[in-house]
Design a protein around this motif. Sequence first.
Motif, short mmCIF file in Angstrom:
data_model
loop_
_atom_site.label_atom_id
_atom_site.label_comp_id
_atom_site.label_asym_id
_atom_site.label_seq_id
_atom_site.Cartn_x
_atom_site.Cartn_y
_atom_site.Cartn_z
N ASP A 67 0.86 -1.18 0.00
CA ASP A 67 0.00 0.00 0.00
C ASP A 67 0.89 1.23 0.00
OD1 ASP A 67 -2.26 -1.56 0.11
OD2 ASP A 67 -2.44 -1.42 2.30
N LYS A 68 0.56 2.17 -0.83
CA LYS A 68 1.35 3.40 -0.92
C LYS A 68 0.93 4.36 0.18
CE LYS A 68 3.34 1.81 -4.55
NZ LYS A 68 4.36 0.85 -4.28
N PRO A 69 1.86 5.14 0.71
CA PRO A 69 1.51 6.10 1.75
C PRO A 69 0.61 7.19 1.20
CG PRO A 69 3.74 6.47 1.03
CD PRO A 69 3.25 5.25 0.32
N PHE A 70 -0.12 7.82 2.08
CA PHE A 70 -0.98 8.92 1.67
C PHE A 70 -0.98 9.97 2.76
CE2 PHE A 70 -3.53 6.15 4.24
CZ PHE A 70 -4.31 7.00 4.99
N ARG A 71 -1.35 11.17 2.38
CA ARG A 71 -1.50 12.25 3.34
C ARG A 71 -2.99 12.46 3.58
NH1 ARG A 71 3.04 14.78 0.22
NH2 ARG A 71 4.80 14.60 1.63
N VAL A 72 -3.34 12.79 4.79
CA VAL A 72 -4.75 12.99 5.09
C VAL A 72 -5.32 14.19 4.34
CG1 VAL A 72 -4.73 11.83 7.31
CG2 VAL A 72 -4.20 14.25 7.22
N THR A 73 -4.45 15.07 3.85
CA THR A 73 -4.90 16.22 3.06
C THR A 73 -5.24 15.82 1.63
OG1 THR A 73 -2.65 16.74 2.37
CG2 THR A 73 -3.47 17.83 4.38
N GLY A 74 -4.90 14.60 1.25
CA GLY A 74 -5.15 14.15 -0.11
C GLY A 74 -4.02 14.44 -1.07
N GLU A 75 -3.01 15.20 -0.62
CA GLU A 75 -1.87 15.49 -1.49
C GLU A 75 -1.09 14.20 -1.74
OE1 GLU A 75 0.48 19.11 -0.41
OE2 GLU A 75 -0.86 19.03 1.32
N PRO A 76 -0.54 14.06 -2.94
CA PRO A 76 0.22 12.83 -3.22
C PRO A 76 1.56 12.82 -2.48
CG PRO A 76 0.38 14.35 -5.06
CD PRO A 76 -0.60 14.95 -4.09
N VAL A 77 2.01 11.63 -2.16
CA VAL A 77 3.33 11.45 -1.57
C VAL A 77 4.25 11.05 -2.72
CG1 VAL A 77 4.73 10.11 0.03
CG2 VAL A 77 2.39 10.73 0.63
N PHE A 78 5.29 11.80 -2.92
CA PHE A 78 6.21 11.47 -3.99
C PHE A 78 7.63 11.82 -3.56
CE2 PHE A 78 5.09 15.88 -4.55
CZ PHE A 78 6.29 16.49 -4.85
N SER A 79 8.55 11.27 -4.26
CA SER A 79 9.95 11.63 -4.07
C SER A 79 10.65 11.40 -5.40
CB SER A 79 10.59 10.79 -2.97
OG SER A 79 10.58 9.44 -3.32
N ARG A 80 11.60 12.25 -5.66
CA ARG A 80 12.38 12.09 -6.88
C ARG A 80 13.78 12.64 -6.62
NH1 ARG A 80 8.53 15.80 -7.73
NH2 ARG A 80 9.17 17.95 -7.96
N ALA A 81 14.72 12.06 -7.32
CA ALA A 81 16.10 12.49 -7.18
C ALA A 81 16.24 13.87 -7.81
CB ALA A 81 17.02 11.48 -7.84
N ASN A 82 16.31 14.91 -6.97
CA ASN A 82 16.33 16.28 -7.48
C ASN A 82 17.59 17.04 -7.10
OD1 ASN A 82 15.96 16.71 -4.76
ND2 ASN A 82 14.04 17.82 -4.96
N ALA A 83 18.62 16.32 -6.63
CA ALA A 83 19.83 17.02 -6.16
C ALA A 83 21.10 16.46 -6.81
CB ALA A 83 19.92 16.93 -4.64
N GLY A 84 20.97 15.92 -7.99
CA GLY A 84 22.15 15.44 -8.70
C GLY A 84 22.63 14.10 -8.21
N LYS A 85 23.96 13.94 -8.24
CA LYS A 85 24.56 12.67 -7.84
C LYS A 85 25.62 12.91 -6.78
CE LYS A 85 23.61 9.98 -11.85
NZ LYS A 85 23.97 8.81 -12.56
N TYR A 86 25.79 11.90 -5.95
CA TYR A 86 26.85 11.89 -4.95
C TYR A 86 27.48 10.51 -5.00
CZ TYR A 86 29.26 12.23 -0.50
OH TYR A 86 30.22 12.25 0.48
#
Length: 145
Positions: A67-86
């Motif tokens: 089951d994917k996480p959710f916020r009670v506000t209905g906003e989607p939970v997402f994450s993406r690599a947005n800071a380049g590479k290390y």
Amino acid sequence: DPTSKKYNLDGLIMKQDYDSPIIGARTSSASGLHMLYKMGCDPIVILGMDCHYDEGKRYFWQFWDKDKPFRVTGEPVFSRANAGKYKGKAIDSHCRDMLHYWRLFEKKNKELNSSIFNCSMSSVVEEFEKKELDQVLLEYGNRKK
């Protein structure tokens, strides 16, 4: 401290006495390490602290049919690599912040009389000695404390 935008570096110091508070942390991993340290665990073995993306994913719930996480506000939970590479691995801003956190943590806790091993072999966290889990079990597995 959000008002001064300064770190409470003394709040990163792990102490074994039971009267001192568990360190507050950017991650529950640090609080968990401190609890294990207070309990006298030696060595402390870290598993799953990679601090980077793998195939565009970072969280356990992204890898399996869970089951994917959710916020009670209905906003989607997402994450993406947005800071380049290390170290050749994709990271996001949270990973970058965590890497900074572990550097500060290590500076304040150099003199631990407990060994902490990072057995997450693909981890980009370098503040703990990396060891294969099998090797730690060979070295410490028969020990009774």
